[in-house]
Design an enzyme around this catalytic site. Structure first.
Site, PDB file in Angstrom:
ATOM      1  N   HIS A 104       0.835  -1.210   0.000  1.00 30.97           N
ATOM      2  CA  HIS A 104       0.000   0.000   0.000  1.00 30.97           C
ATOM      3  C   HIS A 104       0.862   1.249   0.000  1.00 30.97           C
ATOM      4  O   HIS A 104       0.609   2.193  -0.757  1.00 30.97           O
ATOM      5  CB  HIS A 104      -0.926  -0.006   1.216  1.00 30.97           C
ATOM      6  CG  HIS A 104      -1.704   1.274   1.370  1.00 30.97           C
ATOM      7  ND1 HIS A 104      -2.926   1.474   0.757  1.00 30.97           N
ATOM      8  CD2 HIS A 104      -1.436   2.416   2.058  1.00 30.97           C
ATOM      9  CE1 HIS A 104      -3.369   2.682   1.056  1.00 30.97           C
ATOM     10  NE2 HIS A 104      -2.479   3.276   1.838  1.00 30.97           N
ATOM     11  N   GLU A 105       1.878   1.277   0.846  1.00 32.55           N
ATOM     12  CA  GLU A 105       2.757   2.452   0.894  1.00 32.55           C
ATOM     13  C   GLU A 105       3.514   2.613  -0.411  1.00 32.55           C
ATOM     14  O   GLU A 105       3.780   3.738  -0.848  1.00 32.55           O
ATOM     15  CB  GLU A 105       3.723   2.349   2.077  1.00 32.55           C
ATOM     16  CG  GLU A 105       3.041   2.289   3.445  1.00 32.55           C
ATOM     17  CD  GLU A 105       2.015   3.390   3.655  1.00 32.55           C
ATOM     18  OE1 GLU A 105       2.191   4.498   3.103  1.00 32.55           O
ATOM     19  OE2 GLU A 105       1.023   3.150   4.368  1.00 32.55           O
ATOM     20  N   HIS A 137       1.561   4.565  -2.889  1.00 26.70           N
ATOM     21  CA  HIS A 137       1.717   6.019  -2.810  1.00 26.70           C
ATOM     22  C   HIS A 137       2.964   6.480  -3.560  1.00 26.70           C
ATOM     23  O   HIS A 137       2.963   7.540  -4.196  1.00 26.70           O
ATOM     24  CB  HIS A 137       1.810   6.456  -1.349  1.00 26.70           C
ATOM     25  CG  HIS A 137       0.510   6.368  -0.607  1.00 26.70           C
ATOM     26  ND1 HIS A 137      -0.659   6.923  -1.087  1.00 26.70           N
ATOM     27  CD2 HIS A 137       0.188   5.793   0.584  1.00 26.70           C
ATOM     28  CE1 HIS A 137      -1.642   6.692  -0.224  1.00 26.70           C
ATOM     29  NE2 HIS A 137      -1.150   6.003   0.786  1.00 26.70           N
TER      30      HIS A 137
END
Length: 226
Positions: free
Chosen positions: A95-96, A99
């Site tokens: 998920h990070e 980004h």
């Protein structure tokens, strides 16, 4: 009575979201991924697959303090995620990285959110001072100014939603296409990411409710003045 119900709602919604996140993370942090890669290894593979060799991965501090820092182009993972070989670790780490991919591609909502940061910080820090002065001193102009500042912070919360959901979708696509999760692990990974998204949804919902309440107070104050 209505105020008690209202405050109970805005207090309970974030608590429920936090409990959901912690419970889901605790459950799937005990479920090892079939590839046995650590969160740091998952992150590195996802970043490399997208040509982001320059994005660093660092061990952070604090429970679930994971984040991507666009200023230093660094993914920082909490110890549980960095060293973990679980479904939860793979989900959060990817998920990070989502980004980081957004940043590299110039994802519109992420750029908009970055632009809102200074205004949102001012709104979060000073809006309640102006609002309380406006309410207790019965100064509708001061209250309105506080509402405007608070509205900027609320917009930031709302814009955060597509940023987070998009990062989660990117995460799923990456870990599946790269073979970092297998078999039925996609469903479990989605559960972790969906639980994490609840915190942002809850924060946005509470912020909108509070803004609506203050607007109603402002309109009521103006009616009384008339």
């Amino acid at each position: 009575m209505l105020y008690l119900v209202y405050f109970a709602i805005i207090i309970l919604i974030p608590i429920w979201a936090q409990l959901k996140v912690k419970g889901t993370f605790a459950k799937y942090s005990r479920v090892a991924s079939s590839t046995y890669r650590t969160g740091a290894e998952v992150a590195r593979e996802v970043l490399n697959a997208n040509g982001l060799y320059h994005v660093g991965i660092e061990l952070g501090n604090g429970f679930l303090s994971d984040h991507y820092d666009p200023r230093t182009k660094t993914v920082r993972l909490s110890p549980e995620i960095y060293h973990g070989q679980s479904i939860a670790a793979a989900a959060v780490a990817s998920h990070e990285c989502g980004h980081a991919i957004q940043d590299a591609e110039g994802y519109a909502f992420l750029r908009f959110r970055h632009a809102l940061v200074p205004v949102a910080n001012i709104g979060s820090n000073f809006s309640w001072v102006l609002i309380m002065i406006g309410i207790f001193a019965h100064l509708s102009g001061m209250l309105l100014l506080g509402i405007v500042f608070m509205a900027a912070a609320v917009v930031f919360q709302i814009v955060t939603l597509p940023v987070e959901f998009n990062a989660s979708n990117r995460a799923i696509n990456q870990v599946v296409s790269l073979g970092l999760i297998r078999n039925n692990e996609e469903r479990e990974t989605r559960k972790v990411l969906n639980a994490a998204a609840l915190t942002y949804v809850a924060a946005a919902a509470v912020a909108v409710l509070e803004l609506v309440r203050l607007v109603l107070i402002f309109t009521g104050m103006n009616r009384n003045d008339d």
